[in-house]
Design a protein around this motif. Structure first.
Motif, short mmCIF file in Angstrom:
data_model
loop_
_atom_site.label_atom_id
_atom_site.label_comp_id
_atom_site.label_asym_id
_atom_site.label_seq_id
_atom_site.Cartn_x
_atom_site.Cartn_y
_atom_site.Cartn_z
N ALA A 145 0.83 -1.21 0.00
CA ALA A 145 0.00 0.00 0.00
C ALA A 145 0.86 1.26 0.00
CB ALA A 145 -0.93 -0.01 1.21
N THR A 146 1.97 1.22 0.70
CA THR A 146 2.89 2.36 0.71
C THR A 146 3.44 2.60 -0.69
OG1 THR A 146 3.49 1.97 3.02
CG2 THR A 146 5.04 3.25 1.68
N ARG A 147 3.82 1.54 -1.37
CA ARG A 147 4.32 1.67 -2.73
C ARG A 147 3.24 2.27 -3.64
NH1 ARG A 147 9.14 -1.07 -3.24
NH2 ARG A 147 9.57 -2.59 -1.61
N ALA A 148 2.02 1.76 -3.50
CA ALA A 148 0.91 2.27 -4.31
C ALA A 148 0.69 3.77 -4.05
CB ALA A 148 -0.36 1.49 -4.00
N ARG A 149 0.66 4.13 -2.78
CA ARG A 149 0.43 5.55 -2.44
C ARG A 149 1.56 6.43 -2.97
NH1 ARG A 149 -1.69 7.15 3.38
NH2 ARG A 149 0.04 5.88 4.10
N ARG A 150 2.79 5.99 -2.83
CA ARG A 150 3.94 6.80 -3.28
C ARG A 150 3.99 6.93 -4.80
NH1 ARG A 150 8.33 4.68 1.20
NH2 ARG A 150 7.19 5.55 2.98
N GLU A 151 3.35 6.00 -5.50
CA GLU A 151 3.29 6.11 -6.96
C GLU A 151 2.09 6.94 -7.42
OE1 GLU A 151 3.61 2.48 -9.17
OE2 GLU A 151 5.37 1.81 -8.05
N GLY A 152 1.30 7.45 -6.48
CA GLY A 152 0.17 8.29 -6.85
C GLY A 152 -1.11 7.53 -7.15
N ALA A 153 -1.21 6.31 -6.67
CA ALA A 153 -2.42 5.51 -6.90
C ALA A 153 -3.61 6.14 -6.19
CB ALA A 153 -2.20 4.08 -6.40
N ASP A 154 -4.80 5.88 -6.72
CA ASP A 154 -6.01 6.40 -6.07
C ASP A 154 -6.38 5.50 -4.89
OD1 ASP A 154 -7.44 4.16 -7.03
OD2 ASP A 154 -8.40 5.29 -8.64
N ILE A 155 -7.41 5.92 -4.18
CA ILE A 155 -7.79 5.24 -2.93
C ILE A 155 -8.15 3.78 -3.16
CG2 ILE A 155 -10.19 6.04 -3.05
CD1 ILE A 155 -10.09 6.34 0.04
N ASP A 156 -8.82 3.45 -4.27
CA ASP A 156 -9.19 2.06 -4.51
C ASP A 156 -7.96 1.17 -4.65
OD1 ASP A 156 -11.73 3.17 -4.57
OD2 ASP A 156 -12.38 1.98 -6.29
N TRP A 157 -6.96 1.65 -5.41
CA TRP A 157 -5.74 0.86 -5.57
C TRP A 157 -4.98 0.73 -4.25
CZ3 TRP A 157 -5.34 -2.56 -8.91
CH2 TRP A 157 -5.70 -2.37 -10.26
N PRO A 159 12.30 -6.05 4.98
CA PRO A 159 12.23 -5.50 6.34
C PRO A 159 12.86 -4.11 6.46
CG PRO A 159 13.82 -7.28 6.24
CD PRO A 159 13.14 -7.24 4.91
N GLU A 160 13.66 -3.70 5.48
CA GLU A 160 14.32 -2.39 5.52
C GLU A 160 13.53 -1.31 4.78
OE1 GLU A 160 16.95 -2.07 7.46
OE2 GLU A 160 16.76 -4.22 7.87
N PHE A 161 12.46 -1.68 4.11
CA PHE A 161 11.70 -0.70 3.34
C PHE A 161 11.02 0.29 4.28
CE2 PHE A 161 7.78 0.70 1.21
CZ PHE A 161 8.31 1.23 0.04
N PRO A 162 11.10 1.60 4.00
CA PRO A 162 10.47 2.61 4.86
C PRO A 162 8.95 2.63 4.65
CG PRO A 162 11.56 3.68 3.01
CD PRO A 162 11.88 2.21 2.92
N THR A 163 8.27 1.81 5.43
CA THR A 163 6.85 1.56 5.26
C THR A 163 6.01 2.54 6.07
OG1 THR A 163 7.37 -0.78 4.97
CG2 THR A 163 5.09 -0.24 5.48
N ASP A 164 4.93 3.04 5.46
CA ASP A 164 3.98 3.89 6.17
C ASP A 164 3.24 3.05 7.22
OD1 ASP A 164 4.79 5.88 4.43
OD2 ASP A 164 2.98 5.78 3.20
N THR A 165 2.76 3.71 8.26
CA THR A 165 2.11 3.01 9.37
C THR A 165 0.67 2.63 9.02
OG1 THR A 165 1.23 5.04 10.33
CG2 THR A 165 3.46 4.35 11.03
#
Length: 199
Positions: free
Chosen positions: A62-74, A160-166
């Motif tokens: 989900a963090t990757r999706a958000r950082r790529e500009g995906a919409d809420i459904d994605w 495990p090192e990826f900076p993941t959103d909470t």
């Protein structure tokens, strides 16, 4: 608390079913909270043999999706694409899709439903399975979206090192999506394929 008069559904009266309709409204309104609770529970389960928890995997996707500009459904699709793992590990993709299907675009639900067979591209050969099993969907309108979803957000999200959103940062999105009217045709957009954001 008032209860229905019947012990078999076929014997229920109109009043019984009106009572149930009213009683069910608060339960339906808590769907997002139950989903968030399941995600937190998955934060206690390390994926067997992996370096992260099930929750962390969904959060990374989900963090990757958000950082790529995906919409809420994605974003919700990425976050919850494996939500079914706990109860249905053998068909978690279909289970997960059914959780989100009433509330997101058909494209997103289809991708979540089929991501399991698309993911086989990355590992099936190690088991002697057909890594190209997904090709049976090659003419489907959502094929490219599913292929992109798996490549960009799913198969890459075990780090495990990826900076993941909470999880807390995604909670408002979960609540927004699951507050939608179920099966609203303007949300579902059946047959529409927008694909993932271009990177």
């Amino acid at each position: 608390m008032k209860t229905v008069s019947f012990t078999q559904m076929k014997d229920g009266s109109k009043e019984d079913y009106q009572l149930l309709e009213q009683a069910e409204k608060p339960y339906l309104a808590m769907t997002a909270e139950r989903i968030l609770s399941e995600l937190r529970r998955q934060g206690e389960d390390t994926l067997t043999g992996y370096k992260i928890t099930r929750m962390d995997h969904g959060l990374q996707a989900a963090t990757r999706a958000r950082r790529e500009g995906a919409d809420i459904d994605w974003i919700i699709g990425a976050l919850l694409h494996d939500i079914g793992d706990g109860l249905a590990p053998q068909n978690h993709d279909r289970f997960s899709a059914e959780v989100i299907r009433p509330f997101v675009r058909d494209e997103v639900a289809w991708v979540v439903e089929h991501h399991g067979i698309f993911q086989m591209l990355y590992y099936a050969r190690h088991y002697g399975w057909d890594e190209n099993a997904r090709d049976r969907f090659k003419d489907h309108v959502h094929f490219k979206a599913c292929s992109d979803f798996c490549e960009r957000w799913d198969q890459s999200s075990f780090d495990p090192e990826f900076p993941t959103d909470t999880l807390e940062s995604f909670e408002p999105l979960v609540r927004e999506v699951f507050a939608r009217k179920a099966y609203d045709p303007t949300v579902l957009q059946v047959g529409v394929s927008n694909g993932l954001p271009t990177i």
